[in-house]
Write an enzyme that holds these catalytic residues in place. Structure first.
Site, PDB file in Angstrom:
ATOM      1  N   ASN A 154      28.532 113.829 151.152  1.00 44.72           N
ATOM      2  CA  ASN A 154      29.367 114.848 151.777  1.00 44.72           C
ATOM      3  C   ASN A 154      30.424 115.276 150.772  1.00 44.72           C
ATOM      4  O   ASN A 154      31.464 114.639 150.630  1.00 44.72           O
ATOM      5  CB  ASN A 154      30.019 114.296 153.045  1.00 44.72           C
ATOM      6  CG  ASN A 154      28.986 114.040 154.109  1.00 44.72           C
ATOM      7  OD1 ASN A 154      28.489 114.967 154.743  1.00 44.72           O
ATOM      8  ND2 ASN A 154      28.606 112.771 154.268  1.00 44.72           N
ATOM      9  N   GLU A 155      30.099 116.349 150.065  1.00 42.67           N
ATOM     10  CA  GLU A 155      30.962 116.786 148.976  1.00 42.67           C
ATOM     11  C   GLU A 155      32.169 117.544 149.529  1.00 42.67           C
ATOM     12  O   GLU A 155      32.187 117.912 150.713  1.00 42.67           O
ATOM     13  CB  GLU A 155      30.154 117.700 148.033  1.00 42.67           C
ATOM     14  CG  GLU A 155      28.984 117.009 147.347  1.00 42.67           C
ATOM     15  CD  GLU A 155      29.417 115.957 146.312  1.00 42.67           C
ATOM     16  OE1 GLU A 155      30.619 115.603 146.256  1.00 42.67           O
ATOM     17  OE2 GLU A 155      28.546 115.480 145.568  1.00 42.67           O
ATOM     18  N   PRO A 156      33.201 117.789 148.684  1.00 40.58           N
ATOM     19  CA  PRO A 156      34.370 118.542 149.135  1.00 40.58           C
ATOM     20  C   PRO A 156      33.960 119.816 149.873  1.00 40.58           C
ATOM     21  O   PRO A 156      33.058 120.534 149.433  1.00 40.58           O
ATOM     22  CB  PRO A 156      35.093 118.859 147.830  1.00 40.58           C
ATOM     23  CG  PRO A 156      34.733 117.732 146.936  1.00 40.58           C
ATOM     24  CD  PRO A 156      33.329 117.344 147.301  1.00 40.58           C
TER      25      PRO A 156
END
Ligand code: F6R
Length: 640
Positions: A154-156
Site C-alpha cells: 500500500n504505497e503513499p
C-alpha cells in the site's frame, strides 16, 4: 491526532531479540489454538525484515514440534506480473524460508497470484478478500514497513478504505528492491496487495522494523500526522497493534532523541551531552552561549537541577568533555601495534584514512586486516576489462620472434582459457553465481586496489592482511552461515599480532549485513582469545591478560555516522589530509563511478566519506568547538 500508547512501541537492543519476540508470539498463538482445536489464520510478509522470524519458526517446528497443520496463511502481496517459479517471486520466498520446512497444508496457503491475466485481476482480488472472510478473518498479521511508508504494497496515497487490489509501486520501493533484482529495470512496476482496510481488520498486528534505513519512516509512522501519504500511520488507529523496533530504526523517535520528555532520567554524561547538543542545535547557539531559559524552553529543568541550576557549570562540563576528545596528533597512540579490521577492501580508507595516515606517521605498527575478498561487488564487465589486459601482457614481455615454441604454445593455451572466461562472463545472467575462478580473480582485483590505497596513506603491502573469510565465499549476494572456521582465522591473527588497539566497523545496519557478520565474528574471536589466555594463566598473570586484551575502537561504515555526543575520538583532518584520503579511496577503481551495491544513497563512496567528515567538523564548529576542515569519528567500547 491518534497518539500512540508507549506500551505499543517496544524497542529491542538488536534485530535478533525483536524477531525472537515476534516468532514466540506467533507460535504461542498457534499452540494455544491447537489446544482448543481451533485454526490459526495468519497474514505474512516477505522482505528482509521477517527472515529471522521465519528461521525461528522453522526451528520451533523442528525442535519443539510446533504444529502448523491447522494454520491458514494469507500473504500480504506479490509482484505483478510474476512467475511463481521465479526466484524473485514471493511464492518462492515463502516456500524457501518457511513453507517447505513446516507441516502447513498446501491448501491453507494463500499468496496473490502474479500470473492472473490483467482483465481478471479485480475478480481475483475480490476472491482473495472473500477467502479471508471465509476463514473467519485474520488472527494475527505480521508486517514490515517500506521506506515509502508502505505496509503490504500500500504505497503513499492509499486510503484507509482500500482492500486487495493491483497497485503501481512507488519509486522508493523499486529502488530498494533493485539490489535483489540486480538493477531497477528488472523490478516489476506493479503488485497485488492486501488493502489498508484488509490489514486493519486483522485482530492483532505486529509491525517490525530494523535498521537505520527505517528510522525516518518510523518517526513519520509513529509521530507524524495520520495520512495516506504515509499509509503505515493508519496502524495507529488499530489498538491491538504493536511496533517492534530495534535501536537503529527507533533512533529518531522522541523516546530516543529526547527521552527526558517521556520518562524520568538518570543523567549520565552521555545523556547530558545529548541534551546540551540538542539545545545548542535548536537555539543555533554554541555550548558556552546557552542560557538557563534555553534549557527551560526545552523542558530540561531537571538537568539544570543536577547542576544546582548553574547553567555555566553544566555547559562548561560538556564543553571540556568535548575538548578532551579531540585527538590532535600528539594525543594519538605511538609505537603501538594497531589492527584496523576492514570488512571489505575499502572500508578502511573510506572510514579511517586520516587516522591510519596519522598512526603510521607516529611509528605505530599498523596492520589493515581485510576480512572478506569483496569479490561480490566487482562487476563482470570490470573483470572482463582486466582479463583483456592480462591477455595482452605476454606480448610485452617478448621481442618479436623471441618466444620458444613451448612458450608460444603456453600463451595460446592460456589466452584460450581467458577467452573462454570472457565469453562466460559476457553471457552470464545478471546476479547469477560467480564461478570459483571469477570469485578469485575479482577478489584479487580488490586486493591490489587495497594495497595501492594504503600505499597512498604511507603503508606498504606488508601492512595488509587478507583473511578471505570462508563465509563470504558464496559467489553471490547471499553469504554462507559463518562458522568456527571464520572465527579461528581471526583468533589466530589476534594470537599472532597481540594488538594494543583494534578498530572495528561498528555498523548497526549495513545493507548487505557483511559488516555485522564481521563484527560478530571479531566479537567471538575476542571472547575466545580472552578465554584462551586466561586459562593459561594463574592469578598473578591476570593483569598481564588485561594488558593483552586490545583497546577497542569502533568506526561507522559508509552508511551512517555516530551522533556528535557519542563520539570518543575526534580525529581532525586538514584539507590536504582529505586530499590524501580521497586519493586512497579512488584507488578502489572497481567501486568507483557507480559501485555495484551503493545502497540507497546515490553518492559515490568518496563523496559520502568527504561530506560526512566535513559535516562532523561543522557540527563541532556549530557547538563553539574548534573549527576544523573535516573530522573522522571513533567510539571507544569495553567489549563488543
Ligand atoms: C512484503 C511487504 C512489504 C515489506 C516492506 C519492508 O511482503 O509487504 O511491505 O514488508 O517493503 O521490506 P524489508 O523487510 O525488505 O525492508
Amino acid at each position: 491526532m491518534e497518539s500512540i500508547k508507549s506500551e505499543q512501541v517496544q524497542v529491542f537492543n538488536d534485530p535478533q531479540a525483536l524477531t525472537l519476540q515476534a516468532a514466540h508470539e506467533i507460535s504461542d498463538l498457534i499452540n494455544k489454538n491447537n489446544k482448543l482445536n481451533k485454526k490459526t489464520v495468519l497474514c505474512l510478509p516477505t522482505g528482509s525484515t521477517p527472515i529471522g522470524v521465519y528461521r525461528e519458526l522453522v526451528r520451533q517446528h523442528v525442535d519443539e514440534g510446533v504444529d502448523w497443520s491447522n494454520v491458514v496463511t494469507f500473504n500480504l502481496d506479490e509482484y505483478y506480473p510474476m512467475d511463481p517459479l521465479s526466484k524473485h517471486s514471493y511464492r518462492h520466498y515463502m516456500q524457501s524460508k518457511l513453507f517447505s520446512h513446516i507441516n502447513i497444508k498446501e491448501k491453507n496457503i494463500h499468496i496473490p497470484d502474479g500470473t492472473i491475466p490483467l482483465k481478471s485481476v479485480d475478480k481475483f482480488c475480490e476472491q482473495y478478500e472473500q477467502s479471508i472472510i471465509d476463514e473467519g478473518g485474520i488472527d494475527l498479521a505480521l508486517l514490515g514497513i517500506g521506506r515509502s511508508g508502505h505496509i503490504g504494497f500500500n504505497e503513499p496515497g492509499s486510503s484507509s478504505k482500500t482492500i486487495t487490489r493491483r497497485i503501481v509501486l512507488d519509486e522508493i520501493t523499486r529502488k530498494d528492491a533493485a539490489r535483489s533484482f540486480y538493477g531497477i529495470v528488472n523490478v516489476p512496476k506493479s503488485a497485488i496487495t492486501m488493502g489498508i482496510k484488509t490489514i486493519l481488520d486483522c485482530k492483532r498486528i505486529i509491525l517490525m522494523a530494523h535498521g537505520e534505513s527505517k528510522a525516518t519512516v518510523m518517526k513519520k509512522c509513529l509521530e507524524g500526522e495520520i495520512t495516506p501519504h504515509v499509509p503505515a500511520t493508519f496502524l495507529r488507529l488499530h489498538h491491538k497493534t504493536s511496533f517492534f523496533l530495534d535501536k537503529a530504526s527507533a533512533a529518531e523517535l522522541i523516546l530516543i532523541t529526547q527521552p527526558w520528555l517521556v520518562k524520568k532520567i538518570e543523567w549520565d554524561l552521555e545523556l547530558t551531552k545529548k541534551a546540551v547538543v540538542l539545545v545548542g542545535q535548536k537555539t543555533k547557539k554554541s555550548i558556552l552561549q546557552l542560557e538557563t531559559s534555553d534549557f527551560h524552553s526545552n523542558y530540561l529543568h531537571d538537568l539544570l537541577h543536577v547542576y544546582q541550576d548553574d547553567v555555566n557549570e553544566l555547559c562548561y562540563t560538556v564543553f571540556k568533555d568535548f575538548m578532551k576528545r579531540i585527538y590532535f596528533n600528539e594525543k594519538l597512540m605511538k609505537n603501538k601495534k594497531v589492527v584496523v579490521f576492514s570488512p571489505h577492501p575499502d572500508d578502511d580508507v573510506i572510514c579511517a584514512s586520516g587516522l591510519i595516515q596519522k598512526l603510521a606517521k607516529r611509528g605505530n605498527d599498523v596492520t589493515v586486516v581485510y576480512m572478506t575478498n569483496g569479490s561480490v561487488a566487482v562487476s563482470d564487465l570490470n573483470l572482463c576489462k582486466e582479463l583483456r589486459f592480462i591477455k595482452l601482457f605476454p606480448s610485452t614481455l617478448f621481442k618479436k620472434n623471441e618466444k620458444t615454441n613451448e612458450q608460444e604454445k603456453q600463451i595460446v593455451e592460456r589466452n584460450n582459457e581467458i577467452d573462454k572466461l570472457i565469453w562466460e562472463l559476457s553471457n552470464k545472467k545478471g546476479g547469477s553465481q560467480d564461478s570459483v575462478i571469477s570469485q578469485m580473480l575479482k577478489g584479487n582485483l580488490r586486493r591490489v586496489e587495497a594495497i595501492s590505497a594504503i600505499e597512498v596513506l604511507g603503508l606498504t603491502e606488508k601492512n595488509a592482511r587478507f583473511l578471505d573469510l570462508p563465509f563470504y565465499r558464496s559467489g553471490t549476494i547471499k553469504k554462507k552461515t559463518p562458522t568456527q572456521e571464520d572465527v579461528d582465522i581471526i583468533l589466530n591473527l589476534l594470537k599472532e599480532i597481540v594488538p594494543d588497539s583494534i578498530f572495528v566497523a561498528g555498523d548497526l545496519s549495513d545493507p548487505h549485513g557483511t559488516h555485522r557478520t564481521c563484527y560478530n565474528l571479531i566479537k567471538d574471536a575476542l571472547n575466545q582469545f580472552e578465554n584462551q589466555i586466561s586459562k593459561k594463566s594463574n592469578e598473578k598473570e591476570k593483569e598481564l591478560i588485561e594488558k593483552k586484551m586490545p583497546e577497542i575502537w569502533l568506526y561507522r561504515g559508509a552508511w551512517e555516522e555516530w551522533k556528535t555526543y557519542e563520539i570518543d575520538m575526534f580525529v581532525p583532518l586538514s584539507k590536504s589530509d582529505m586530499e590524501i584520503k580521497l586519493n586512497a579511496i579512488w584507488k578502489h577503481q572497481t567501486q568507483k563511478d557507480k559501485a555495484l551495491f551503493p545502497g540507497v544513497d546515490d553518492r559515490e563512496f568518496w563523496e559520502r566519506a568527504r561530506d560526512r567528515n566535513i559535516q562532523t567538523a561543522k557540527s563541532m564548529e556549530d557547538l563553539g568547538l574548534p573549527k576544523f576542515y573535516a573530522i573522522e569519528a571513533f567510539v571507544n567500547v569495553d567489549h563488543l
